[in-house]
Design an enzyme around this catalytic site. Sequence first.
Site, PDB file in Angstrom:
ATOM      1  CG  HIS A 316      -2.053   0.954   1.138  1.00  0.00           C
ATOM      2  ND1 HIS A 316      -1.948   2.297   1.392  1.00  0.00           N
ATOM      3  CD2 HIS A 316      -3.322   0.746   0.738  1.00  0.00           C
ATOM      4  CE1 HIS A 316      -3.126   2.865   1.180  1.00  0.00           C
ATOM      5  NE2 HIS A 316      -3.970   1.960   0.783  1.00  0.00           N
ATOM      6  CG  ASP A 373      -8.354  -4.240  -2.653  1.00  0.00           C
ATOM      7  OD1 ASP A 373      -7.549  -3.311  -2.753  1.00  0.00           O
ATOM      8  OD2 ASP A 373      -9.585  -4.090  -2.720  1.00  0.00           O
TER       9      ASP A 373
END
Length: 427
Positions: A316, A373
């Site tokens: 991320h 996700d």
Amino acid sequence: MKKNTVTLTDNRTGETYEYNIINASRGPSVLDIRTFFADTGMFTYDPGFTATAACDSTITFIDGTKGELRYRGIPIEELANKHSYLETCFLLLNSRLPSKEELTDFDLEIRHRAYLHRGLRKLFDAFPDNAHPMATLSAAVTSLASFYNEHLDMEDENEYLEMAHRIISKIPTIAAFAYRHFLGIPFIEPDLDLSFTKNFLTMMRAYPGGKMHLLPNGHAAIKEVEVRALDTIFTLHADHEQNASTTVVRGVASTGAHPYVAIASGIAALWGRAHGGANESVIAQLEHIGSVDNVEAFIEKAKDPNDDFRLMGFGHRVYKNFDPRAKILKKLQDELREELNLDTELMTIARKIEEIALSDEYFISRNLYPNIDFYTGIILTALQIPKSMFTPIFVIGRTVGWITQWIEFKKDETSKIARPRQLYTGE
Ligand code: SDX
């Protein structure tokens, strides 16, 4: 008293320049370099905006080091565990949670706006049956701008909140219709008697005529635990500071285009597998890996600098710790394991990836942790939602964040059209 400034020296000329530091209420301060080009004749260089604050915002705060996420100051754990998605929508739009009466009124307004203009339905017929729902969703939301051209007066809060409520309410219907079109089966109309999330699941699953109270094996067609799980997923996706798609929404807001085409642009940006498309790619990747025995080999591929294979659902830009949303989803997965029969081969492969990656030097040294996700896909699969609908589910959750960011941009008198410069290295 030390000055709250930074002084820069151009060692070519000995010139010095002083810039003010603006302190944040939480997180990093910023260096105000708005006069930098006028002062120095140079641009700053930051492709991907890894160290650039594009705006001043009060909506969402992320601490990437601690793995902390707050909407209007409230920790995501509190919202996900104690409040509904609609309460979170009210909070983002109004900077406070609703009273009981306000929530009832807000819920009723959102239910009443879920219907689509009959002209909009014809748009779906223009798409081939197997059109990816994200393509249909983006096109349908763009076309909303031709159906609704009022309520854009930023001076009147009731006006622009009505515009915001409308898009929040219609996106689930458009997403469900896109899915039904993808399957080639009739649309199911929104049902005023159902909550936001149960209504969406019904529009996705009901048989023509809306009848689905009992399936052959006597199980309730939609279990309350499924509604709660999906409602939590919507809450976790509601907003996330200046991520790629929100940056696109603000960019379109800065040109003065219709808010619904700004949302449609956000949908388009979110589709990419590096961003919101990752949830669909995670499941596709788990299916491709196919067995626990193959996990090690794929982890090596992800680590190989000469192989562009990446572990979907890992890493991320901001979180250099566990994504707090991933932690909540991991806990939700464990809670749902029995009720939703989560113990599938995909789940076993996912857990093996997590176990290896979290102890591997390559991932640890790069602060690569599972993100939201990585876990969403397993739960949505258990809710009988096909992976082509995973990113549309992300859109349903994120629309309130996009429209709240759009409103904040429009109300900021200092905002300007987005127009970055470049380092020219051509002829
Ligand atoms: C979302 O921004 C947001 O807030 C987004 C989001 C939201 O709510 O809006 O949180 C939603 O988009 C979550 C992220 C979903 N994407 C994925 O899961 C796709 C896989 N992840 C990556 O593509 C990547 O991690 C990004 C795009 C998410 C972040 O990329 P960065 O910050 O630009 O990091 P990078 O590409 O510079 O990577 C740093 C290093 C590199 O290695 P080195 O060159 O230093 O050797 O880490 C490596 C990368 O190769 N790396 C990975 C990896 N992610 C980064 N290696 C293997 N697998 C991965 N997934």
